[in-house]
Design an enzyme around this catalytic site. Structure first.
Site, PDB file in Angstrom:
ATOM      1  N   GLU A 177       8.801  -4.058  10.801  1.00  0.00           N
ATOM      2  CA  GLU A 177       9.278  -2.796  10.235  1.00  0.00           C
ATOM      3  C   GLU A 177       9.792  -1.897  11.345  1.00  0.00           C
ATOM      4  O   GLU A 177       9.090  -1.647  12.333  1.00  0.00           O
ATOM      5  CB  GLU A 177       8.132  -2.107   9.471  1.00  0.00           C
ATOM      6  CG  GLU A 177       8.536  -0.739   8.928  1.00  0.00           C
ATOM      7  CD  GLU A 177       7.556  -0.153   7.913  1.00  0.00           C
ATOM      8  OE1 GLU A 177       6.679  -0.887   7.427  1.00  0.00           O
ATOM      9  OE2 GLU A 177       7.696   1.040   7.610  1.00  0.00           O
TER      10      GLU A 177
ATOM     11  N   LYS B 204      -1.377  -9.322   3.467  1.00  0.00           N
ATOM     12  CA  LYS B 204      -0.647  -8.802   4.626  1.00  0.00           C
ATOM     13  C   LYS B 204      -1.526  -7.778   5.314  1.00  0.00           C
ATOM     14  O   LYS B 204      -2.158  -6.968   4.656  1.00  0.00           O
ATOM     15  CB  LYS B 204       0.679  -8.180   4.174  1.00  0.00           C
ATOM     16  CG  LYS B 204       1.487  -7.522   5.296  1.00  0.00           C
ATOM     17  CD  LYS B 204       2.960  -7.330   4.930  1.00  0.00           C
ATOM     18  CE  LYS B 204       3.292  -6.135   4.086  1.00  0.00           C
ATOM     19  NZ  LYS B 204       2.911  -4.838   4.677  1.00  0.00           N
TER      20      LYS B 204
ATOM     21  N   ASP C 138       0.833  -1.205   0.000  1.00  0.00           N
ATOM     22  CA  ASP C 138       0.000   0.000   0.000  1.00  0.00           C
ATOM     23  C   ASP C 138       0.871   1.259   0.000  1.00  0.00           C
ATOM     24  O   ASP C 138       0.349   2.379  -0.088  1.00  0.00           O
ATOM     25  CB  ASP C 138      -1.004   0.000   1.168  1.00  0.00           C
ATOM     26  CG  ASP C 138      -0.340  -0.076   2.532  1.00  0.00           C
ATOM     27  OD1 ASP C 138       0.891  -0.261   2.599  1.00  0.00           O
ATOM     28  OD2 ASP C 138      -1.071   0.053   3.538  1.00  0.00           O
ATOM     29  N   SER C 139       2.199   1.075   0.047  1.00  0.00           N
ATOM     30  CA  SER C 139       3.118   2.198  -0.183  1.00  0.00           C
ATOM     31  C   SER C 139       2.860   2.813  -1.565  1.00  0.00           C
ATOM     32  O   SER C 139       3.296   3.931  -1.820  1.00  0.00           O
ATOM     33  CB  SER C 139       4.569   1.729  -0.078  1.00  0.00           C
ATOM     34  OG  SER C 139       4.801   0.589  -0.887  1.00  0.00           O
TER      35      SER C 139
ATOM     36  N   GLU D  41      -1.740  -5.094   8.951  1.00  0.00           N
ATOM     37  CA  GLU D  41      -0.947  -4.416   9.970  1.00  0.00           C
ATOM     38  C   GLU D  41      -1.690  -4.424  11.289  1.00  0.00           C
ATOM     39  O   GLU D  41      -2.889  -4.159  11.319  1.00  0.00           O
ATOM     40  CB  GLU D  41      -0.717  -2.945   9.579  1.00  0.00           C
ATOM     41  CG  GLU D  41       0.074  -2.762   8.321  1.00  0.00           C
ATOM     42  CD  GLU D  41       0.281  -1.281   7.985  1.00  0.00           C
ATOM     43  OE1 GLU D  41      -0.017  -0.409   8.831  1.00  0.00           O
ATOM     44  OE2 GLU D  41       0.741  -1.005   6.867  1.00  0.00           O
TER      45      GLU D  41
ATOM     46  N   ASP E 214      -0.974  -6.088   0.281  1.00  0.00           N
ATOM     47  CA  ASP E 214      -1.428  -5.399   1.489  1.00  0.00           C
ATOM     48  C   ASP E 214      -2.936  -5.213   1.485  1.00  0.00           C
ATOM     49  O   ASP E 214      -3.513  -4.713   0.505  1.00  0.00           O
ATOM     50  CB  ASP E 214      -0.801  -3.997   1.570  1.00  0.00           C
ATOM     51  CG  ASP E 214       0.541  -3.981   2.284  1.00  0.00           C
ATOM     52  OD1 ASP E 214       0.849  -4.941   3.027  1.00  0.00           O
ATOM     53  OD2 ASP E 214       1.282  -2.994   2.100  1.00  0.00           O
TER      54      ASP E 214
HETATM   55  N1  LIG Z   1       8.868   4.974  -0.524  1.00  0.00           N
HETATM   56  C1  LIG Z   1       8.436   4.391   0.593  1.00  0.00           C
HETATM   57  N2  LIG Z   1       9.291   3.579   1.248  1.00  0.00           N
HETATM   58  C2  LIG Z   1       8.900   2.954   2.406  1.00  0.00           C
HETATM   59  O1  LIG Z   1       9.712   2.191   2.984  1.00  0.00           O
HETATM   60  C3  LIG Z   1       7.573   3.169   2.881  1.00  0.00           C
HETATM   61  C4  LIG Z   1       6.728   4.009   2.139  1.00  0.00           C
HETATM   62  N3  LIG Z   1       7.179   4.607   1.015  1.00  0.00           N
HETATM   63  N4  LIG Z   1       5.454   4.237   2.523  1.00  0.00           N
HETATM   64  C5  LIG Z   1       4.893   3.480   3.613  1.00  0.00           C
HETATM   65  C6  LIG Z   1       5.891   3.233   4.628  1.00  0.00           C
HETATM   66  C7  LIG Z   1       6.402   4.447   5.371  1.00  0.00           C
HETATM   67  N5  LIG Z   1       7.697   4.000   5.757  1.00  0.00           N
HETATM   68  C8  LIG Z   1       8.633   4.738   6.496  1.00  0.00           C
HETATM   69  C9  LIG Z   1       8.809   6.087   6.253  1.00  0.00           C
HETATM   70  C10 LIG Z   1       9.765   6.812   6.945  1.00  0.00           C
HETATM   71  C11 LIG Z   1      10.539   6.172   7.918  1.00  0.00           C
HETATM   72  C12 LIG Z   1      11.574   6.966   8.662  1.00  0.00           C
HETATM   73  O2  LIG Z   1      11.984   8.015   8.231  1.00  0.00           O
HETATM   74  N6  LIG Z   1      12.057   6.453   9.787  1.00  0.00           N
HETATM   75  C13 LIG Z   1      13.098   7.111  10.593  1.00  0.00           C
HETATM   76  C14 LIG Z   1      13.026   6.544  12.002  1.00  0.00           C
HETATM   77  C15 LIG Z   1      13.526   7.541  13.014  1.00  0.00           C
HETATM   78  C16 LIG Z   1      13.503   6.966  14.412  1.00  0.00           C
HETATM   79  O3  LIG Z   1      12.431   6.706  14.991  1.00  0.00           O
HETATM   80  O4  LIG Z   1      14.615   6.784  14.944  1.00  0.00           O
HETATM   81  C17 LIG Z   1      14.482   6.798   9.987  1.00  0.00           C
HETATM   82  O5  LIG Z   1      15.412   7.557  10.264  1.00  0.00           O
HETATM   83  O6  LIG Z   1      14.615   5.823   9.239  1.00  0.00           O
HETATM   84  C18 LIG Z   1      10.356   4.829   8.157  1.00  0.00           C
HETATM   85  C19 LIG Z   1       9.407   4.103   7.430  1.00  0.00           C
HETATM   86  C20 LIG Z   1       7.989   2.711   5.213  1.00  0.00           C
HETATM   87  N7  LIG Z   1       7.107   2.621   4.077  1.00  0.00           N
HETATM   88  C1  LIG Z   2       7.223  -1.103   3.355  1.00  0.00           C
HETATM   89  C2  LIG Z   2       6.533  -2.400   3.083  1.00  0.00           C
HETATM   90  C3  LIG Z   2       6.813  -3.414   4.141  1.00  0.00           C
HETATM   91  C4  LIG Z   2       5.056  -2.212   2.905  1.00  0.00           C
HETATM   92  O1  LIG Z   2       4.224  -2.585   3.701  1.00  0.00           O
HETATM   93  C5  LIG Z   2       4.614  -1.501   1.699  1.00  0.00           C
HETATM   94  O2  LIG Z   2       5.403  -1.365   0.736  1.00  0.00           O
HETATM   95  O3  LIG Z   2       3.468  -1.058   1.688  1.00  0.00           O
HETATM   96 MG   LIG Z   3       2.349  -1.598   3.422  1.00  0.00          MG
END
Ligand SMILES: Nc1nc(=O)c2c([nH]1)NC[C@@H]1CN(c3ccc(C(=O)N[C@@H](CCC(=O)O)C(=O)O)cc3)CN21
Ligand SMILES: CC(C)C(=O)C(=O)O
Ligand SMILES: [Mg+2]
Length: 264
Positions: A181, A112, A45-46, A114, A84
């Site tokens: 995740e 899948k 669903d991304s 959540e 998803d």
């Molecule tokens: N392009 C894309 N990639 C993805 O992996 C993704 C999506 N979209 N859309 C749905 C979710 C959103 N996701 C995300 C988006 C941002 C972070 C992020 O910036 N995380 C911080 C964590 C900081 C912390 O708590 O320490 C990082 O620094 O990675 C993580 C997962 C994973 N999924």
């Molecule tokens: C980031 C992955 C695990 C996902 O759920 C998605 O692409 O939607």
């Molecule tokens: Mg997803």
């Protein structure tokens, strides 16, 4: 490659060979990902963010997911297609069954969803009806408004224990796979050891049974936001997209990706 099934994935966990997974939302990427030897395609669903340009996954509908699943199915030859269930499409058993019916009839081999422990009755009902389920734990993007952002989950011992207990409960409810995740690697390792079903990770370290990334991220195509820590651009050392996809598969199989810099 012979068709990948849940049995294939279970054998990979037992032998310790890493499972590879990438997203695909259309027939061309589905074909490319197959050619690279990826075992599991995730119609994530991304796509609500990557394809539709939303700032979260919440606007995505079951009809959207079914549309992309049909395209991915046409491009697929041997991968297992996991799809998803989007936001609010599984709030109770009846709706989860109806939503999953649409996705399975569009070409999904597995769905899948959540959540946490509360998913147990929904997973049981899906499995009773022939739908294999992957339970997505840790950072669950459909709950971004509740979580206050895309943040690492399970950093505190108490939270980590809850996620570990949920993982065991969802395996007991019939989940055939788990996806973790953005959890600390120590927690991901404990869960991978505690359950007998395959565990796929994203931002969960190298100790899980497999890895997943959004394909646009690992090709360096994603624009706008700062990249999450777990993303690596595999195009940097490659000439073309098929080469980058093969490099990802090789790096995951050799346990070279994720490296310490991609973990929490
Ligand atoms: N392009 C894309 N990639 C993805 O992996 C993704 C999506 N979209 N859309 C749905 C979710 C959103 N996701 C995300 C988006 C941002 C972070 C992020 O910036 N995380 C911080 C964590 C900081 C912390 O708590 O320490 C990082 O620094 O990675 C993580 C997962 C994973 N999924
Ligand atoms: C980031 C992955 C695990 C996902 O759920 C998605 O692409 O939607
Ligand atoms: Mg997803």
């Amino acid at each position: 490659m012979p068709n990948v099934t849940l049995t294939t994935l279970s054998k990979l966990k037992q032998t310790g060979e890493k499972i590879t997974c990438l997203t695909a939302y259309d027939a061309t990427f589905s074909q490319l990902v197959n050619e690279a030897g990826v075992e599991v395609i995730l119609v994530g669903d991304s796509l609500g963010m990557v394809l539709q340009g939303n700032d979260s996954t919440l606007p995505v509908t079951v009809a959207d997911m079914a549309y992309h699943t049909r395209a991915v199915k046409r491009g697929n030859s041997s991968a297992l297609i996991m799809v998803d269930l989007p936001f609010m499409s599984y709030p109770n058993v009846d709706q989860a069954l109806a939503s999953s019916a649409q996705l399975m009839q569009a070409g999904a081999h597995m769905v899948k969803l959540e959540g946490a422990g509360w998913l147990a009755p929904i997973i049981k009902a899906l499995v009773q009806n022939g739908v294999p389920v992957c339970a997505h734990l840790g950072l669950t993007p459909q709950a971004v408004n509740l979580l206050g952002g895309y943040k690492v989950q399970g950093r505190l011992d108490e939270q980590a224990q809850v996620i570990l207990d949920d993982a065991k409960a969802l395996e007991a409810a019939g989940a055939s796979m788990l996806l973790l995740e953005c959890v600390p690697s120590v927690l991901a390792n404990a869960i991978t050891e505690a359950v007998s079903v395959p565990v796929i990770g994203i931002g969960a370290g190298s100790g899980t049974d497999g890895q997943v990334l959004v394909v646009h991220d690992m090709l360096g195509l994603t624009r706008g936001h700062r990249q999450p820590r777990f993303v690596k651009n595999f195009m940097l050392d490659q000439q073309d997209v098929p080469g980058a996809l093969r490099a990802y598969v090789e790096a995951v199989k050799k346990v070279e990706f994720p490296a310490a810099e991609h973990e929490f």
